[in-house]
Design an enzyme around this catalytic site. Structure first.
Site, PDB file in Angstrom:
ATOM      1  N   SER A 126       0.807  -1.098  -0.113  1.00  0.00           N
ATOM      2  CA  SER A 126      -0.043   0.076   0.012  1.00  0.00           C
ATOM      3  C   SER A 126       0.784   1.395   0.037  1.00  0.00           C
ATOM      4  CB  SER A 126      -0.862   0.190   1.204  1.00  0.00           C
ATOM      5  OG  SER A 126      -0.215  -0.001   2.352  1.00  0.00           O
TER       6      SER A 126
ATOM      7  N   LYS B 276       1.117  -5.376   4.900  1.00  0.00           N
ATOM      8  CA  LYS B 276       1.556  -6.215   6.176  1.00  0.00           C
ATOM      9  C   LYS B 276       1.419  -5.411   7.450  1.00  0.00           C
ATOM     10  CE  LYS B 276       5.866  -8.813   6.739  1.00  0.00           C
ATOM     11  NZ  LYS B 276       7.157  -9.044   6.224  1.00  0.00           N
TER      12      LYS B 276
ATOM     13  N   LEU C 149       7.955   7.927   4.113  1.00  0.00           N
ATOM     14  CA  LEU C 149       8.978   8.483   4.840  1.00  0.00           C
ATOM     15  C   LEU C 149       9.887   9.123   3.830  1.00  0.00           C
ATOM     16  CD1 LEU C 149      10.233   5.060   6.471  1.00  0.00           C
ATOM     17  CD2 LEU C 149       8.869   6.970   7.710  1.00  0.00           C
TER      18      LEU C 149
ATOM     19  N   GLN D 285      11.631  11.902   2.267  1.00  0.00           N
ATOM     20  CA  GLN D 285      11.576  13.402   2.725  1.00  0.00           C
ATOM     21  C   GLN D 285      11.932  14.391   1.411  1.00  0.00           C
ATOM     22  OE1 GLN D 285      14.973  13.433   5.290  1.00  0.00           O
ATOM     23  NE2 GLN D 285      13.662  12.546   7.119  1.00  0.00           N
ATOM     24  N   GLY D 286      13.009  14.109   0.749  1.00  0.00           N
ATOM     25  CA  GLY D 286      13.480  15.014  -0.241  1.00  0.00           C
ATOM     26  C   GLY D 286      12.543  15.680  -1.328  1.00  0.00           C
TER      27      GLY D 286
ATOM     28  N   ARG E  20      25.548   9.123  -4.226  1.00  0.00           N
ATOM     29  CA  ARG E  20      25.295   8.541  -2.801  1.00  0.00           C
ATOM     30  C   ARG E  20      26.458   7.460  -2.803  1.00  0.00           C
ATOM     31  NH1 ARG E  20      18.752   7.977  -2.202  1.00  0.00           N
ATOM     32  NH2 ARG E  20      18.465  10.139  -1.790  1.00  0.00           N
TER      33      ARG E  20
ATOM     34  N   LEU F  94      10.156   8.044  -6.138  1.00  0.00           N
ATOM     35  CA  LEU F  94       8.776   8.272  -6.097  1.00  0.00           C
ATOM     36  C   LEU F  94       8.435   8.400  -7.447  1.00  0.00           C
ATOM     37  CD1 LEU F  94       8.236  10.959  -3.280  1.00  0.00           C
ATOM     38  CD2 LEU F  94       7.521   8.526  -2.937  1.00  0.00           C
TER      39      LEU F  94
END
Length: 422
Positions: A10, A32, A42, A44-45, A267, A369
């Protein structure tokens, strides 16, 4: 149980997929934990967007360079070109991206980006997007959501997915048969000691794929986030200090308060530089200073990060905070095509569970995203077109292998870890 389309997970991918499916189809989403406990909440950016055609080549190159040029170029092009359409949908759902005083969308910049092209909402962009998708799903009568229902295994026959074995919220085992099954189960962070992910995200979809010979890809491509908040005590989940903080000017220092790297490197490279410095300093962390960011801007753009730091005794931006790398994102996963279809009939995979090759060996910041949403919508369109050619088939399932939940979870973890180590 029977349904037209079953979505396992979800997060933003699963919810957006459901919203793009025909209203005449019965859609069941299982998750779950609770809906809000997905990694999508979660983030953020922010979320990348192609601002204009002049930026295409630059955006494309930035994504390829971050991925060490191992990306699927067709997938990268598809993602970038589809971004304005996705943003239009999200704004239509009520997502409130940051705007200037004239009402124009505002963009920020993160590591390895050559231009500001990232939409954001304070430092809770993922929550802003996913919560609105969730609200839209709750309004649709043809979408049912079941929390604390866990996919245990796939039900298959002759390389055709018939549905899943599910452990319900009361602990009982059952089957859900579906014309199409979509795996949107998230990443594998829960099998790591230090991770920014929720602990229950343990790669269940990837383990099921491996068990049933569904092709997987690049399962050893695991991204470590360079900067998570370091704490002496053991935390259930590592708190992320967003890439955007460094994009807005935050600087990294060693134990002697000297800069030692370019903060906007991709990264994986930055993580290696931090680990090298930690070893050289014989320390468990390095230091991050937010002093270069104006206090008013810092508190407006990153209120939750500021709050977390201050709650843990660090008065930012006046004081530096300790940061350390932690597992963050899974670039590998279940192999899919540009319509998110796996190598098994009637089985799709989207979001972090899937690998369409967009990210290559290392994900460019704020592409997650967007990638999840773009290919979730493409999966929905494919299923809508192909639905009439399939039919729901049932078969008897022996539940005995699944009764020892702990042993089954350990077997799943071993399947993934063995494949990563190969």
């Amino acid at each position: 149980m029977k349904t037209d389309i079953l979505i396992v997970g979800s997060g933003c991918a699963g919810l957006y997929c459901a919203l793009n499916l025909p209203e005449e189809r019965d859609i069941l989403i299982i998750t779950k934990d609770i809906v809000e406990h997905s990694d999508s909440y979660l983030a953020q950016g922010g979320m990348c967007m192609l601002r204009d055609e002049e930026d295409f080549d630059s955006y494309f190159y930035d994504t390829m360079r971050a991925g060490h040029f191992e990306n699927n170029t067709a997938a990268v092009e598809t993602m970038i070109q589809s971004s304005p359409d996705v943003v239009k949908d999200l704004i239509g759902y009520g997502v409130d991206f940051q705007r200037d005083e004239k009402g124009n969308l505002m963009f920020t910049k993160e590591g390895a980006h050559s231009r500001s092209r990232i939409l954001y909402h304070k430092d809770i962009t993922g929550k802003e997007i996913t919560s609105h998708l969730y609200e839209q799903c709750k309004k649709r009568n043809h979408i049912t959501i079941k929390e604390y229902w866990t996919m245990v295994d796939l039900v298959c026959e002759n390389n055709r997915c018939l549905g899943i074995v599910v452990r319900k919220d009361d602990g009982s085992l059952d089957t859900i048969f579906a014309n199409n099954t979509v795996l949107a189960c998230g990443g594998i962070g829960g099998i790591y000691r230090y991770s920014t992910n929720y602990r229950h995200l343990t790669g269940d979809g990837v383990a099921a794929a491996i068990r049933h010979n569904v092709a997987v890809q690049n399962v050893d491509y695991v991204q470590i986030h360079p900067t998570t908040f370091y704490s002496e005590k053991e935390e259930d989940r590592s708190f992320l200090i967003s890439e955007s903080v460094r994009g807005e000017g935050a600087l990294l220092y060693n134990k002697d308060r000297q800069r030692f790297t370019d903060e906007l490197l991709p990264r994986d490279i930055l993580t290696r530089n931090i680990k090298r410095q930690m070893k050289k300093d014989n320390e468990k962390h390095v230091w991050l200073s937010m002093r270069p960011i104006r206090k008013e801007h810092l508190e407006a753009h990153f209120p939750n990060i500021v709050k977390h730091c201050r709650e843990h005794g660090y008065n930012v931006p006046k004081e530096m905070i300790p940061v350390v790398p932690a597992q963050h994102y899974f670039m590998g996963g279940i192999q899919v095509n540009l319509q998110s279809k796996t190598t098994m009939e009637q089985l799709y995979a989207i979001g972090e569970t899937a690998c369409n090759g967009v990210h290559g060996k290392n994900r460019l910041a704020s592409n997650s995203l967007l990638e999840s949403l773009v290919f979730a919508k493409r999966a929905a369109k494919e299923m809508a077109q192909q639905f009439t050619t399939t039919e729901c088939i049932e078969k008897d399932v022996d539940f005995s292998p699944y009764e020892d939940e702990k042993a089954w979870n350990e077997e799943n973890k071993k399947l993934i870890c063995d494949r990563i180590n190969q």
